[in-house]
Every structure is written in structure tokens, then in C-alpha cells.
Design an enzyme around this catalytic site. Structure first.
Site, PDB file in Angstrom:
ATOM      1  N   GLU A  13      43.887  25.158  43.679  1.00 15.87           N
ATOM      2  CA  GLU A  13      44.503  24.201  44.577  1.00 15.87           C
ATOM      3  C   GLU A  13      43.478  23.076  44.727  1.00 15.87           C
ATOM      4  O   GLU A  13      42.323  23.364  45.040  1.00 15.87           O
ATOM      5  CB  GLU A  13      44.739  24.895  45.923  1.00 15.87           C
ATOM      6  CG  GLU A  13      45.814  24.268  46.739  1.00 15.87           C
ATOM      7  CD  GLU A  13      46.046  25.034  48.031  1.00 15.87           C
ATOM      8  OE1 GLU A  13      46.300  24.373  49.029  1.00 15.87           O
ATOM      9  OE2 GLU A  13      45.962  26.278  48.037  1.00 15.87           O
ATOM     10  N   ARG A  34      37.911  40.137  43.926  1.00 18.78           N
ATOM     11  CA  ARG A  34      37.192  38.868  43.895  1.00 18.78           C
ATOM     12  C   ARG A  34      35.686  39.084  43.844  1.00 18.78           C
ATOM     13  O   ARG A  34      35.182  40.152  44.169  1.00 18.78           O
ATOM     14  CB  ARG A  34      37.575  37.974  45.067  1.00 18.78           C
ATOM     15  CG  ARG A  34      37.327  38.538  46.438  1.00 18.78           C
ATOM     16  CD  ARG A  34      37.602  37.491  47.523  1.00 18.78           C
ATOM     17  NE  ARG A  34      38.887  36.825  47.379  1.00 18.78           N
ATOM     18  CZ  ARG A  34      39.031  35.485  47.294  1.00 18.78           C
ATOM     19  NH1 ARG A  34      38.012  34.683  47.350  1.00 18.78           N
ATOM     20  NH2 ARG A  34      40.218  34.956  47.188  1.00 18.78           N
ATOM     21  N   LYS A  57      35.661  29.148  51.588  1.00 11.91           N
ATOM     22  CA  LYS A  57      35.781  27.695  51.614  1.00 11.91           C
ATOM     23  C   LYS A  57      35.502  27.156  53.016  1.00 11.91           C
ATOM     24  O   LYS A  57      34.818  26.160  53.173  1.00 11.91           O
ATOM     25  CB  LYS A  57      37.206  27.338  51.175  1.00 11.91           C
ATOM     26  CG  LYS A  57      37.280  26.098  50.312  1.00 11.91           C
ATOM     27  CD  LYS A  57      38.695  25.855  49.825  1.00 11.91           C
ATOM     28  CE  LYS A  57      38.929  26.331  48.409  1.00 11.91           C
ATOM     29  NZ  LYS A  57      40.315  26.161  47.956  1.00 11.91           N
TER      30      LYS A  57
HETATM   31  P1  ATP Z   1      41.955  29.088  49.293  1.00  8.10           P
HETATM   32  O1  ATP Z   1      43.089  29.957  48.830  1.00  8.10           O
HETATM   33  O2  ATP Z   1      41.304  29.518  50.548  1.00  8.10           O
HETATM   34  O3  ATP Z   1      42.275  27.640  49.260  1.00  8.10           O
HETATM   35  P2  ATP Z   1      40.666  29.896  46.846  1.00  8.10           P
HETATM   36  O4  ATP Z   1      39.214  30.095  46.696  1.00  8.10           O
HETATM   37  O5  ATP Z   1      41.594  31.026  46.647  1.00  8.10           O
HETATM   38  O6  ATP Z   1      40.783  29.259  48.265  1.00  8.10           O
HETATM   39  P3  ATP Z   1      42.140  28.517  44.803  1.00  8.10           P
HETATM   40  O7  ATP Z   1      42.060  27.094  44.424  1.00  8.10           O
HETATM   41  O8  ATP Z   1      43.449  29.035  45.266  1.00  8.10           O
HETATM   42  O9  ATP Z   1      41.069  28.681  45.935  1.00  8.10           O
HETATM   43  O10 ATP Z   1      41.572  29.441  43.659  1.00  8.10           O
HETATM   44  C1  ATP Z   1      41.840  29.267  42.299  1.00  8.10           C
HETATM   45  C2  ATP Z   1      41.655  30.559  41.569  1.00  8.10           C
HETATM   46  O11 ATP Z   1      40.333  31.059  41.731  1.00  8.10           O
HETATM   47  C3  ATP Z   1      42.600  31.624  42.080  1.00  8.10           C
HETATM   48  O12 ATP Z   1      43.263  32.194  40.976  1.00  8.10           O
HETATM   49  C4  ATP Z   1      41.708  32.611  42.763  1.00  8.10           C
HETATM   50  O13 ATP Z   1      42.191  33.911  42.604  1.00  8.10           O
HETATM   51  C5  ATP Z   1      40.366  32.427  42.075  1.00  8.10           C
HETATM   52  N1  ATP Z   1      39.260  32.773  42.971  1.00  8.10           N
HETATM   53  C6  ATP Z   1      38.955  32.192  44.142  1.00  8.10           C
HETATM   54  N2  ATP Z   1      37.894  32.797  44.726  1.00  8.10           N
HETATM   55  C7  ATP Z   1      37.508  33.797  43.895  1.00  8.10           C
HETATM   56  C8  ATP Z   1      36.471  34.799  43.928  1.00  8.10           C
HETATM   57  N3  ATP Z   1      35.605  34.896  44.935  1.00  8.10           N
HETATM   58  N4  ATP Z   1      36.389  35.655  42.880  1.00  8.10           N
HETATM   59  C9  ATP Z   1      37.240  35.561  41.852  1.00  8.10           C
HETATM   60  N5  ATP Z   1      38.225  34.659  41.761  1.00  8.10           N
HETATM   61  C10 ATP Z   1      38.380  33.775  42.762  1.00  8.10           C
HETATM   62 MG    MG Z   2      43.912  30.514  46.893  1.00 10.04          MG
END
Ligand code: ATP
Ligand code: MG
Length: 602
Positions: free
Chosen positions: A63, A298, A308
Site C-alpha cells: 500500500e 511475518r 509502521k
Molecule cells: P499496514 O498494513 O499497516 O499498512 P504493512 O506493513 O502490512 O502495513 P503493506 O504495504 O500492506 O504494509 O505490505 C506489503 C506486503 O509486505 C504485504 O504483502 C505484507 O504481507 C508484507 N509485509 C509487511 N510487513 C511484513 C513483515 N514484517 N514480514 C514479512 N512481510 C511483511
Molecule cells: Mg498491510
């Protein structure tokens, strides 16, 4: 296929549960029927295309609402890595279906970060960079199909009523009084939602599944809501926006994704993912086989915060200098810290993927960085805590070049010259007036080698009024110059690095350490009083950066931004791309040569 990074991974990919799934599916030719029109689209469009040449398709779907961090790096390496290893393709898709939160500046930074990690969404045939907001027409078509087939209805309950009727984990929900609306009425209302007739929150489109389902996510989940907001891509075209759980499966299907890999918190959403795609495929909107969601745990790292919200707090409260502060676990920060893309890929291979939550030691990441840089960086001499060494029997004004290999086991890295002269800088710790037991470096009467130069014999030192040592004196042994016949006739135990006072130069060097002093910032520690609540901000390491003026060998003056070196005996350093505009670069310490315990305040 050109999804592959420029250089191959340093280790063979370890097998894992996702690879096992893919192996079995490929063996069964599961994806052979899939067709691909060359672009995202609904089933009928894809079916006009040729058989998909990508064996599998994965995607990285950020995102665009923040900077990428180490967790995202794991997801990028996983998704692009699988595509690379299986002759597939990985798409970079901006999940920008939420009109309020996203910003364009993040798009550029994410594109940069994925490229920097060494991956590509482009090859000779395809350019798989997508924005989910371009799919709104198709998403509305899917929503309308669900209405027509009796699988969705417009609910006019307000948010409180909906919440009250949703039920709990132990109690079934209650049907909305609007659940029985006719197809025609639902279609009319949904059209009027799109036309802007209703205020935000007054109507919502829901899937009609089962209000008594033990999985709350199947109790008629919301799929389209009203939001009178301007979207960064589609402007004011829409005032209805899809919910994430509705949009994401459709985005995957439109792009022919075979494996939609996400983190574990989406596990409970999988039944809806499957329900939705199955209904849309049954209606002919999507081709089969539909994508499948696979969850993994994760990345969690000791000493690191990947939330975040907390990262924003660190930046906004100015505990760090910005999103690219070398101490932050953002990829823009990592880059200024000197971390390498190869190191991230190696680390991602090593931590692997699993379904169980685990906390990975930060040292594992540092070790991967060291391993890569040990191979790839040229060596340089830098004196971080300078003390003057005067060679009394070496003529003043004389200088000679010492030829030095840039890498101890890579002759192809070539050589450089280092000027040797009467006055040199050595490390303060390389001299002791009264040596401790086992000390092998300089002390009065002892001999040591100035690496790549001569053996010297220490004759004494000078002190200031406070008793602090200001200079060390020695004589050199002319027949011991490194690389000349007989240079090793004099055996010594100590080896020192040095920089010529006349030819070297002083530069700012930043010694970075961990941003947090405790492995689990903000969490309770043994012995804490029961009422004590900890805040991660209080766990910031007060010694996470030290600015020093070091003496560097002249060759470092030419270092280009982001060029990395090993400063012998000290660690790996990178020329800062931000602070190197005028004149000689500032260097940031990436990682020390060996793991050392973090110094905490207490
Ligand atoms: P939020 O959902 O709070 O905005 P997010 O870190 O999930 O934050 P995204 O942009 O939705 O942000 O993440 C993009 C991709 O990165 C998603 O497929 C998510 O599963 C993966 N991702 C995010 N954080 C982690 C992590 N700590 N370990 C592995 N994959 C991650
Ligand atoms: Mg997310």
C-alpha cells in the site's frame, strides 16, 4: 527469465512449505489451463489470450502509504525469488484502493527499493507494474454480479447497528432487516451509491453469506462502502470504494496470480477469499484455477521495530533524523547505512518461511551483510582514534609508496599505493607505555610491523601536562619493507595499520550501533514490577551513533556515494550519498567486523 537479480543468490534456496506446495502443483500441471492476454483483466479477456508462459505468478502488493522496511524486504525476496526460481513472474502492484491514505511520493520510493534489492517486474515480453485503482470498473462489475446472483445486498443499517448485530466469537450474529431486499432493489441502491446520492456511511454493500458462521469474517462482510474522497489516481470519478478483503482477491485474479502470499494475520480471511473467487469464477467473470492465498509468519527481529505506526513516531518525534536515518529499519535507511541488496537476499534465504511466529536475531542480518561485504569490498586504512607516531630515523620530507592489495584474497581487485612518511597516525590503543600482559603492539623497546611498510622499534613517547600521551617515537628497520627480499627476517607479533600525516586527511565518520538497547523494545523485562508499563521510546539506545573525526588514507577521498569499504580492523563503512556533495565524503559505519554487545545506558 529476467526476474532474476544480476548476480545469483549466494546459497541454494532452501526448501519450505510454499515451495513444496508449488512443486506438487507444477507436477500436477495445475496451472496449465491458465491463459493470459498480456494484461490484467476479467476471465473472458484472459481466455482470448495465449496459454500463460509464466509457470507461476506471485505479487508484491504494498500500500503506498509509507516507506518499506526490513519486513517488506523479506516479502519482496520471497515473492520475486519464487518467480525467479520457478520460471514465473512477480508483479509489483500498488494496492491503492483506499482514497484517503495513499501518497504518490511513496510510489517512487517503493519502486526504487524493489529495484535496489535487485528485482524486476519487467522482461522482454511483460511489464508487470500495476495500480489496483485501475481495476475499479472490474471490481464494480464483480460487485454487481454478486448482487444479480443474490450473493450481495445493500445494507442501510448504521455502523452501530451493524456492529451490534455482528455477534461475538461465541454468539451468532443477527440478520440485517435489509438482508431480504430484492435483486432489483439492491441493484438500484448500489447504482445510486455510485451516483453519489448517499452520504458516507449511510449504505454499504455486503456479501450475503452466513450471519451465524463461526468465522466472523464470513458474517456478511462489507465489500463496498461510500467515501466521498478524491483519489490520487482516479480523482473524483468514484465515491464508492471496495473494502480491502474484497479488492485484494480480485486484484490477484485479474493479474492471473497463482500464489497470493501474505502474512499470518490474514489466515481468517482465506475462507472469504476462496468464497469470493469461487462465486466470481462460477459466474464466468474469472478463469479457473483461481489464485490461492498462502500465509507465512511475518519477520520479527530483535532490537528492531517494524510497526509502521511506531516508525512514524520515531521520525515525527525526531528520535532519528528522517526516514533514511541509517539507524532505522527502512530500506532507505539501510541503504545509507551501507547494507547491501545481496545481504538482504542472503538473509531472506536463511530465515526462510514458516507458519510459526519467531523472533530472528539481529546478528543474523548483520552476519549476512558481513559475509557479502567480506567478498565484495576493497580494504582501506582508517585511523579512528589517532595518535601520532614519529619515526625519528626516517628522513623528514621523504615519502615512499607502499603497494597494497585491495583485497586479501581477490587479486582481481588490484592494488593501490599508500604514501609512507616520517609521521604517521596510528590508533591510540596500539601503544601502551606500560604494556598489559600479552600486549604485542607498541611499547618502549618492542617491535611491531606497520602493515605494508616497515618494522619499527618503539623508543618512547611524549606527554602533555595532563599526562596524556601526545606522540610515540620509534626507529624503523630499513631492510624490513614489506614485499622486498628478506623483509621477514625480523619476526614481530604485532601488526598495525597507519595513515600518513602528510598524505592522509581528516574526515567525519559516523559510528552507528543499534537504535534500541534492548532486544524487545518496549516489552516487559524480567523483574519488572507488575504495574510497570514500558514504552519503546524509553528503550532507545543513547549510544546509537557517535560522530568522530578520523584520519583516512588518501585513496578514500575519491570514494563515490554508496561505495563500501572494509576499514581494516574496524568494520565495513559506506560513503554517505547524502553528505558527500562538497568535497570528501562522510563515512557511515555499516557493521563492525565482529559482533559486539550493545552498550546500554544502565
Ligand atoms: P499496514 O498494513 O499497516 O499498512 P504493512 O506493513 O502490512 O502495513 P503493506 O504495504 O500492506 O504494509 O505490505 C506489503 C506486503 O509486505 C504485504 O504483502 C505484507 O504481507 C508484507 N509485509 C509487511 N510487513 C511484513 C513483515 N514484517 N514480514 C514479512 N512481510 C511483511
Ligand atoms: Mg498491510
Amino acid at each position: 527469465m529476467s526476474n532474476a537479480p544480476k548476480d545469483a543468490p549466494t546459497v541454494a534456496p532452501a526448501t519450505n512449505f510454499i515451495r513444496n506446495i508449488i512443486d506438487a502443483e507444477l507436477a500436477a500441471d495445475k496451472f496449465a489451463p491458465r491463459r493470459w492476454s498480456g494484461q490484467p483483466g476479467l476471465g473472458p479477456q484472459q481466455l482470448c489470450g495465449a496459454p500463460d508462459t509464466a509457470k507461476i505468478r506471485t505479487r508484491f502488493p504494498p500500500e503506498p502509504n509509507g516507506y518499506l522496511h526490513f519486513g517488506h524486504a523479506k516479502s519482496i525476496c520471497l515473492n520475486f525469488g519464487l518467480a525467479r526460481d520457478y520460471g514465473g513472474r512477480c508483479h509489483l502492484r500498488f494496492d491503492d484502493t483506499n482514497p484517503e491514505k495513499e501518497e504518490k511520493e511513496y510510489v517512487e520510493s517503493i519502486i526504487d527499493a524493489v529495484r535496489w534489492l535487485g528485482f524486476s517486474w519487467q522482461d522482454e515480453q511483460e511489464d508487470n507494474l500495476y495500480f489496483a485503482s485501475n481495476y475499479f470498473d472490474w471490481m464494480v462489475a464483480c460487485a454487481e454480479y454478486l448482487i444479480e446472483s443474490g450473493n450481495a445486498y445493500v445494507d442501510s443499517q448504521n455502523a452501530d447497528e451493524m456492529r451490534a448485530n455482528r455477534g461475538t466469537l461465541t454468539q451468532a450474529g443477527k440478520d440485517s432487516p435489509y438482508r431480504g431486499r430484492s435483486v432489483a432493489e439492491n441493484m438500484d441502491l448500489f447504482k445510486r451509491m455510485q451516483a453519489g446520492e448517499f452520504a458516507d456511511g449511510t449504505q454499504i454493500l455486503r456479501a450475503r453469506i452466513d450471519m451465524a458462521s463461526p468465522n466472523i469474517n464470513l458474517r456478511d462482510p462489507a465489500i463496498y462502502r461510500i467515501r466521498h474522497a478524491t483519489h490520487h489516481n482516479t480523482g473524483d470519478k468514484w465515491c464508492v470504494y471496495p473494502m480491502y478483503t474484497f479488492a485484494h482477491p480480485i486484484e490477484d485474479a485479474l493479474e492471473n496470480i497463482t500464489h497470493s502470499i501474505c502474512t499470518l494475520e490474514f489466515e481468517d480471511q482465506r475462507p472469504f477469499y476462496d468464497w469470493l473467487l469461487d462465486h466470481l469464477a462460477a459466474g464466468g467473470l474469472l478463469q479457473r484455477p483461481v489464485p490461492q492465498q498462502i500465509e507465512f509468519s511475518r519477520l520479527n527481529l530483535t532490537y528492531v521495530i517494524l510497526s509502521k505506526r511506531k516508525l512514524i513516531q520515531l521520525v515525527e518525534e525526531k528520535h532519528v533524523t528522517g526516514w533514511d536515518d541509517p539507524r532505522l529499519p527502512t530500506l532507505v535507511g539501510a541503504r545509507r547505512r551501507g547494507y547491501t541488496p545481496e545481504g538482504f537476499r542472503l538473509f531472506a534465504e536463511r530465515v526462510g518461511v514458516s507458519k510459526s511466529d519467531s523472533l530472528i536475531e539481529y546478528t543474523l542480518l548483520e552476519e549476512a551483510m558481513r559475509e557479502v561485504m567480506n567478498e565484495s569490498t576493497e580494504r582501506r586504512f582508517a585511523v579512528l582514534d589517532p595518535l601520532k607516531l614519529v619515526i625519528d630515523n626516517y628522513p623528514a620530507g621523504q615519502s615512499e609508496d607502499c603497494v597494497v592489495h585491495n583485497h586479501p584474497f581477490k587479486p582481481e581487485f588490484g592494488t593501490r599505493t599508500m604514501p609512507f612518511s616520517r609521521e604517521l597516525w596510528i590508533e591510540r590503543e596500539d601503544f601502551m607505555e606500560v604494556p598489559s600482559k600479552g600486549y604485542r603492539r607498541l611499547f618502549p623497546g618492542n617491535m611491531a610491523r606497520l602493515r605494508h611498510g616497515y618494522v619499527v622499534k618503539c623508543t618512547g613517547c611524549e606527554k602533555d601536562e595532563a599526562g596524556r600521551i601526545t606522540a610515540v617515537h620509534c626507529d624503523y628497520l630499513p631492510e624490513t619493507k614489506s614485499g622486498t627480499p628478506g623483509s621477514d627476517s625480523v619476526k614481530v607479533k604485532g601488526n598495525l595499520h597507519w595513515v600518513s600525516v602528510a598524505a592522509g586527511y581528516a574526515a567525519e565518520v559516523r559510528l552507528y550501533d543499534k537504535l534500541f538497547a534492548y532486544p524487545a523494545p518496549g516489552s516487559r523485562r524480567e523483574g519488572d514490577a507488575p504495574e510497570l508499563e514500558r514504552n519503546f521510546i524509553d528503550d532507545i539506545n543513547p549510544n546509537s551513533v557517535k560522530l568522530i573525526t578520523a584520519w583516512l588514507e588518501p585513496a578514500l577521498k575519491q570514494a563515490k556515494p554508496e561505495e563500501r569499504f572494509q576499514f581494516e580492523r574496524h568494520g565495513y563503512f559506506v560513503a554517505d550519498r547524502i553528505d558527500s556533495q562538497d568535497g570528501a565524503p562522510v563515512f557511515n559505519r555499516t557493521v563492525t567486523l565482529k559482533d559486539s554487545p550493545t552498550k546500554t545506558a544502565s
